[in-house]
Design an enzyme around this catalytic site. Structure first.
Site, PDB file in Angstrom:
ATOM      1  N   ASP A 180       0.851  -1.185   0.000  1.00  0.00           N
ATOM      2  CA  ASP A 180       0.000   0.000   0.000  1.00  0.00           C
ATOM      3  C   ASP A 180       0.892   1.242   0.000  1.00  0.00           C
ATOM      4  OD1 ASP A 180      -1.683   2.145   0.645  1.00  0.00           O
ATOM      5  OD2 ASP A 180      -2.687   1.079   2.290  1.00  0.00           O
ATOM      6  N   ASN A 201      -6.513  12.557 -11.048  1.00  0.00           N
ATOM      7  CA  ASN A 201      -7.274  13.049 -12.195  1.00  0.00           C
ATOM      8  C   ASN A 201      -6.924  14.526 -12.374  1.00  0.00           C
ATOM      9  OD1 ASN A 201      -9.080  14.710 -10.564  1.00  0.00           O
ATOM     10  ND2 ASN A 201     -10.099  12.804  -9.979  1.00  0.00           N
ATOM     11  N   VAL A 222      -6.005   4.626  -6.291  1.00  0.00           N
ATOM     12  CA  VAL A 222      -4.854   5.180  -5.566  1.00  0.00           C
ATOM     13  C   VAL A 222      -5.137   6.623  -5.156  1.00  0.00           C
ATOM     14  CG1 VAL A 222      -2.435   5.873  -5.799  1.00  0.00           C
ATOM     15  CG2 VAL A 222      -3.180   3.672  -6.689  1.00  0.00           C
ATOM     16  N   ASP A 223      -5.720   7.397  -6.043  1.00  0.00           N
ATOM     17  CA  ASP A 223      -6.018   8.804  -5.781  1.00  0.00           C
ATOM     18  C   ASP A 223      -6.888   8.947  -4.527  1.00  0.00           C
ATOM     19  OD1 ASP A 223      -6.192  11.575  -6.146  1.00  0.00           O
ATOM     20  OD2 ASP A 223      -7.604  11.434  -7.806  1.00  0.00           O
ATOM     21  N   VAL A 252      -8.554   2.387 -13.692  1.00  0.00           N
ATOM     22  CA  VAL A 252      -9.749   2.775 -14.450  1.00  0.00           C
ATOM     23  C   VAL A 252      -9.407   3.454 -15.772  1.00  0.00           C
ATOM     24  CG1 VAL A 252     -11.254   2.925 -12.441  1.00  0.00           C
ATOM     25  CG2 VAL A 252     -10.033   4.956 -13.201  1.00  0.00           C
ATOM     26  N   TYR A 253      -8.171   3.958 -15.934  1.00  0.00           N
ATOM     27  CA  TYR A 253      -7.782   4.588 -17.199  1.00  0.00           C
ATOM     28  C   TYR A 253      -7.442   3.557 -18.272  1.00  0.00           C
ATOM     29  CZ  TYR A 253      -7.713   9.329 -15.220  1.00  0.00           C
ATOM     30  OH  TYR A 253      -8.061  10.535 -14.658  1.00  0.00           O
TER      31      TYR A 253
END
Length: 184
Positions: free
Chosen positions: A15, A29, A38-39, A125-126
Site C-alpha cells: 500500500d 485526475n 490510488v487517488d 480505471v484509465y
C-alpha cells in the site's frame, strides 16, 4: 513488504500510503481533487488538508505533475500526476505516460527529494495495459536516474501480485522490460 530491484530502482508489493519515503506519486485526475483507486486512498490517508492544498494548485494537465505536502501520510510530499486514458495506443498515450514519470522525477529532483514511490499509473480505471505501462515506467525512470543524482531511489509500489511480478521481471532484466511488453 519485500523489495526487489537494482541499486536505485526497487519494486515492492503493498500500500503506497503506508511508505515512509520523501514523496509518493499520486495517479490523479486532472482536477487533483481526489477520486477512486490510488487517488482516493492517498486523499483519505492524507486527510482534508491535502484536498485544501490541491484546490490551490489549479488542476493538472495530462502528462504533467504538481507537488504538495503529504500531511497525515508518512511521506513528506505527494507528487500528483495525471496519466493518459488508454484509447488503443495511437493517441500519444505512451508519450504522455512517459511524461508523467519524467515530470514527477523532475519535480522530485528540484525539491531535493531522495526517495520517491510510484504506483502503476493509468493501469486502473484509465485502462492502460499493464505490460507496456511497466516498460514505459521502468525505462523512463532508469533513463532519468542515469542522468541525475536525485532522486537516489525510485520504488515502484504494486498493489497486486501480478503487477509486482511484472515490475520485478522488468527490473531483473536490467535494461527494462522486453520489447514484447512495449507492444513492438
Amino acid at each position: 513488504m519485500k523489495a526487489e530491484g537494482s541499486e536505485r530502482l526497487k519494486v515492492v508489493q503493498g500500500d503506497i500510503t503506508t511508505l515512509t519515503v520523501d514523496a509518493i506519486v499520486n495517479a490523479a485526475n486532472s482536477s487533483l481533487l481526489g477520486g477512486g483507486g490510488v487517488d482516493g486512498a492517498i486523499h483519505r490517508a492524507a486527510g482534508p488538508e491535502l484536498l485544501a492544498e490541491c484546490r490551490t494548485l489549479g488542476g493538472c494537465a495530462t502528462g504533467d505533475a504538481k507537488i504538495s505536502r503529504g500531511y497525515r501520510l508518512p511521506a513528506r510530499h505527494v507528487i500528483h500526476t495525471v496519466g493518459p486514458v488508454w484509447r488503443g495506443g495511437a493517441a500519444g498515450e505512451a508519450e504522455l505516460l512517459a511524461s508523467c514519470y519524467r515530470r514527477s522525477l523532475e519535480l522530485a529532483a528540484a525539491a531535493g527529494i531522495a526517495t520517491v514511490a510510484f504506483p502503476c499509473i493509468s493501469t486502473g480505471v484509465y485502462g492502460y495495459p499493464p505490460e507496456p505501462a511497466c516498460a514505459i515506467a521502468v525505462d523512463t525512470c532508469r533513463s532519468f536516474l542515469g542522468e541525475h543524482a536525485l532522486p537516489r531511489e525510485v520504488i515502484f509500489v504494486c498493489f497486486g501480485r501480478r503487477d509486482y511480478e511484472l515490475y520485478r521481471a522488468a527490473l531483473v532484466q536490467g535494461e527494462g522490460a522486453p520489447d514484447r511488453l512495449r507492444g513492438e
